[in-house]
Motif scaffolding. Structure first.
Motif, PDB file in Angstrom:
ATOM      1  N   ASN A 123       9.423  -4.596  -6.571  1.00 35.70           N
ATOM      2  CA  ASN A 123       8.573  -5.789  -6.461  1.00 35.70           C
ATOM      3  C   ASN A 123       7.281  -5.566  -5.670  1.00 35.70           C
ATOM      4  O   ASN A 123       6.446  -6.469  -5.609  1.00 35.70           O
ATOM      5  CB  ASN A 123       9.360  -6.945  -5.831  1.00 35.70           C
ATOM      6  N   LYS A 125       3.650  -4.826  -4.713  1.00 39.51           N
ATOM      7  CA  LYS A 125       2.349  -4.865  -5.382  1.00 39.51           C
ATOM      8  C   LYS A 125       1.295  -4.860  -4.287  1.00 39.51           C
ATOM      9  O   LYS A 125       1.492  -5.404  -3.204  1.00 39.51           O
ATOM     10  CB  LYS A 125       2.215  -6.134  -6.217  1.00 39.51           C
ATOM     11  N   MET A 126       0.172  -4.237  -4.593  1.00 39.29           N
ATOM     12  CA  MET A 126      -0.900  -4.168  -3.608  1.00 39.29           C
ATOM     13  C   MET A 126      -1.571  -5.526  -3.469  1.00 39.29           C
ATOM     14  O   MET A 126      -1.878  -6.176  -4.463  1.00 39.29           O
ATOM     15  CB  MET A 126      -1.930  -3.117  -4.008  1.00 39.29           C
ATOM     16  N   LYS A 127      -1.788  -5.936  -2.228  1.00 36.59           N
ATOM     17  CA  LYS A 127      -2.473  -7.203  -1.964  1.00 36.59           C
ATOM     18  C   LYS A 127      -3.958  -6.949  -1.822  1.00 36.59           C
ATOM     19  O   LYS A 127      -4.393  -5.884  -1.365  1.00 36.59           O
ATOM     20  CB  LYS A 127      -1.906  -7.848  -0.706  1.00 36.59           C
ATOM     21  N   GLU A 128      -4.724  -7.930  -2.204  1.00 38.11           N
ATOM     22  CA  GLU A 128      -6.193  -7.823  -2.235  1.00 38.11           C
ATOM     23  C   GLU A 128      -6.782  -7.396  -0.889  1.00 38.11           C
ATOM     24  O   GLU A 128      -7.704  -6.586  -0.835  1.00 38.11           O
ATOM     25  CB  GLU A 128      -6.766  -9.185  -2.652  1.00 38.11           C
ATOM     26  N   GLU A 129      -6.241  -7.919   0.192  1.00 37.41           N
ATOM     27  CA  GLU A 129      -6.820  -7.656   1.512  1.00 37.41           C
ATOM     28  C   GLU A 129      -6.353  -6.340   2.142  1.00 37.41           C
ATOM     29  O   GLU A 129      -6.819  -5.962   3.216  1.00 37.41           O
ATOM     30  CB  GLU A 129      -6.535  -8.824   2.467  1.00 37.41           C
ATOM     31  N   LYS A 130      -5.457  -5.623   1.485  1.00 33.70           N
ATOM     32  CA  LYS A 130      -4.911  -4.375   2.034  1.00 33.70           C
ATOM     33  C   LYS A 130      -5.674  -3.159   1.527  1.00 33.70           C
ATOM     34  O   LYS A 130      -6.215  -3.159   0.434  1.00 33.70           O
ATOM     35  CB  LYS A 130      -3.424  -4.217   1.650  1.00 33.70           C
ATOM     36  N   GLN A 134      -2.745   1.291   3.756  1.00 27.91           N
ATOM     37  CA  GLN A 134      -1.764   0.289   4.190  1.00 27.91           C
ATOM     38  C   GLN A 134      -0.701   0.081   3.120  1.00 27.91           C
ATOM     39  O   GLN A 134       0.485  -0.032   3.428  1.00 27.91           O
ATOM     40  CB  GLN A 134      -2.457  -1.039   4.502  1.00 27.91           C
ATOM     41  N   TYR A 135      -1.145   0.050   1.866  1.00 22.58           N
ATOM     42  CA  TYR A 135      -0.211  -0.140   0.766  1.00 22.58           C
ATOM     43  C   TYR A 135       0.739   1.052   0.625  1.00 22.58           C
ATOM     44  O   TYR A 135       1.946   0.882   0.502  1.00 22.58           O
ATOM     45  CB  TYR A 135      -0.970  -0.382  -0.538  1.00 22.58           C
ATOM     46  N   ARG A 138       3.312   1.011   3.294  1.00 27.41           N
ATOM     47  CA  ARG A 138       4.351   0.019   3.004  1.00 27.41           C
ATOM     48  C   ARG A 138       5.366   0.573   2.010  1.00 27.41           C
ATOM     49  O   ARG A 138       6.580   0.417   2.185  1.00 27.41           O
ATOM     50  CB  ARG A 138       3.695  -1.249   2.477  1.00 27.41           C
ATOM     51  N   THR A 165       0.404   0.051  -9.594  1.00 28.19           N
ATOM     52  CA  THR A 165       0.299  -1.235  -8.905  1.00 28.19           C
ATOM     53  C   THR A 165      -0.953  -1.373  -8.043  1.00 28.19           C
ATOM     54  O   THR A 165      -1.104  -2.375  -7.347  1.00 28.19           O
ATOM     55  CB  THR A 165       1.549  -1.492  -8.035  1.00 28.19           C
ATOM     56  N   LEU A 167      -4.862  -2.108  -7.231  1.00 29.04           N
ATOM     57  CA  LEU A 167      -5.763  -3.143  -7.727  1.00 29.04           C
ATOM     58  C   LEU A 167      -6.718  -2.574  -8.773  1.00 29.04           C
ATOM     59  O   LEU A 167      -6.979  -1.370  -8.815  1.00 29.04           O
ATOM     60  CB  LEU A 167      -6.553  -3.740  -6.560  1.00 29.04           C
TER      61      LEU A 167
END
Length: 182
Positions: A123, A125-130, A134-135, A138, A165, A167
């Protein structure tokens, strides 16, 4: 060639947190002193035969002493609170198994933890602000948790996860990397 004077630093004291990491460090520590086999075994050294040689006596004493050395290592590498849970154990194997049962849980618990971690991995997924760093950190935290529970994890699967995954803004860089590989 053996390292003369090798003295590994003592592993951290286990206080109830980070059991899986402590186990890895403790296993290596015990292996460095040739004590790990003693922790994994309930077999006592065979009694001495009649008229043993000096070498056989030394070997027998050394094998019997290893059990006490292993127990000392385990007892001295846990906090006082944890020590009270293993102080009645007679062998290093009993102490090790008691800690494992209490802090790792049963096989069923371990399987459930693995299932949850695999689900977390799928589950992610890379977040926009990361950032990519950092991804990937994680992802590696989840993968390392899976590995600490004894599960093998394919490196190619990790790379595939990162690439699939990331962006959209990284698509061009991924494409150029894929082109370079072929």
């Amino acid at each position: 060639m053996a390292l003369s004077g090798f003295s590994p630093a003592a592993p951290p004291i286990f206080s109830g947190e980070g059991y899986h990491i402590w186990v890895v460090k403790m296993r290596t520590y015990l292996q460095a002193f040739d004590l790990w086999k003693v922790v994994n075994s309930v077999i006592e050294p065979a009694p001495l035969r009649a008229n043993p040689t000096v070498a056989q006596i030394r070997q027998h004493v050394d094998e019997r002493t290893k059990r006490h050395k292993a127990m000392s290592c385990i007892q001295n590498c846990v906090s006082v609170v944890i020590f009270t849970r293993i102080m009645a154990c007679e062998t290093p194997k009993q102490a090790w198994d008691r800690l494992k049962e209490e802090f790792q849980g049963t096989e069923r618990t371990r399987q459930q933890q693995l299932l949850n971690l695999r689900k977390d991995f799928e589950n992610l997924k890379m977040k926009e602000e990361k950032t990519v760093k950092q991804y990937s950190d994680r992802i590696m935290a989840v993968v390392n948790s899976i590995k600490l529970l004894g599960e093998q994890f394919n490196e190619a699967r990790i790379v595939e996860k990162v690439f699939s995954t990331l962006l959209e803004r990284y698509e061009a860089k991924i494409s150029s990397l894929e082109t370079q590989e072929t």
